[in-house]
Design an enzyme around this catalytic site. Structure first.
Site, mmCIF file in Angstrom:
data_model
loop_
_atom_site.group_PDB
_atom_site.id
_atom_site.type_symbol
_atom_site.label_atom_id
_atom_site.label_comp_id
_atom_site.label_asym_id
_atom_site.label_seq_id
_atom_site.Cartn_x
_atom_site.Cartn_y
_atom_site.Cartn_z
ATOM 1 C CG ASP A 109 -1.980 -1.044 1.207
ATOM 2 O OD1 ASP A 109 -2.455 -1.376 0.101
ATOM 3 O OD2 ASP A 109 -2.359 -1.528 2.280
ATOM 4 C CG ASP A 122 -6.736 -1.234 -1.419
ATOM 5 O OD1 ASP A 122 -7.055 -2.434 -1.477
ATOM 6 O OD2 ASP A 122 -5.760 -0.828 -0.754
#
Length: 145
Positions: A109, A122
């Site tokens: 991430d 995401d």
């Protein structure tokens, strides 16, 4: 065809961005790109860092999700460009994060946003979910007439 184009584009963009982050940015390093703050983290859980250490399980769930969507698409109950886009973003995002979970045991991430640090997969899942809601509302309104 639209479904598959979106799936492939989401996977390619997601995996390329994660590769570049892993290759050039140290974990917990923060930098700014085009005015966007980015921080490299590795998440072995799910959204919000919940259930750390269960990445392989979530990877397997992503596989089942993709199989379910492919099966559902074959039934032909829902069709059209809007649902193809929705499913394309959902499946592309699920595969993008599923690849990380199954190959690396964690998801890369890096996009800082209020509420956490995310990745392109995401965001694709969020777009797919929003399009699915829009599809449902449009379908409901059409059936109500």
């Amino acid at each position: 065809m639209l479904f598959y184009v979106i799936v492939i584009l989401v996977i390619l963009m997601d995996q390329l961005s994660k590769y570049l982050i892993r290759a050039f940015i140290d974990i917990n390093e923060t930098f700014t790109l085009w005015g966007i703050p980015l921080t490299h983290i590795e998440n072995s859980g799910m959204a919000g860092g919940l259930f750390q250490g269960y990445a392989p399980l979530f990877g397997v769930l992503a596989v089942f999700f993709v199989i379910g969507v492919l099966y559902f698409r074959r039934t032909g109950e829902m069709n059209g460009a809007l649902i193809d886009c929705s499913f394309g973003f959902l499946v592309g995002g699920a595969i993008g994060n599923g690849i990380d979970r199954l190959l690396f045991g964690q998801v890369t991430d890096f996009i800082i946003r209020s509420g956490g640090i995310l990745n392109l997969a995401d965001h694709a899942i969020e777009i797919g979910g929003l399009l699915l809601i829009i599809f449902g509302v449009v379908r409901w309104l059409k059936n109500k007439r």
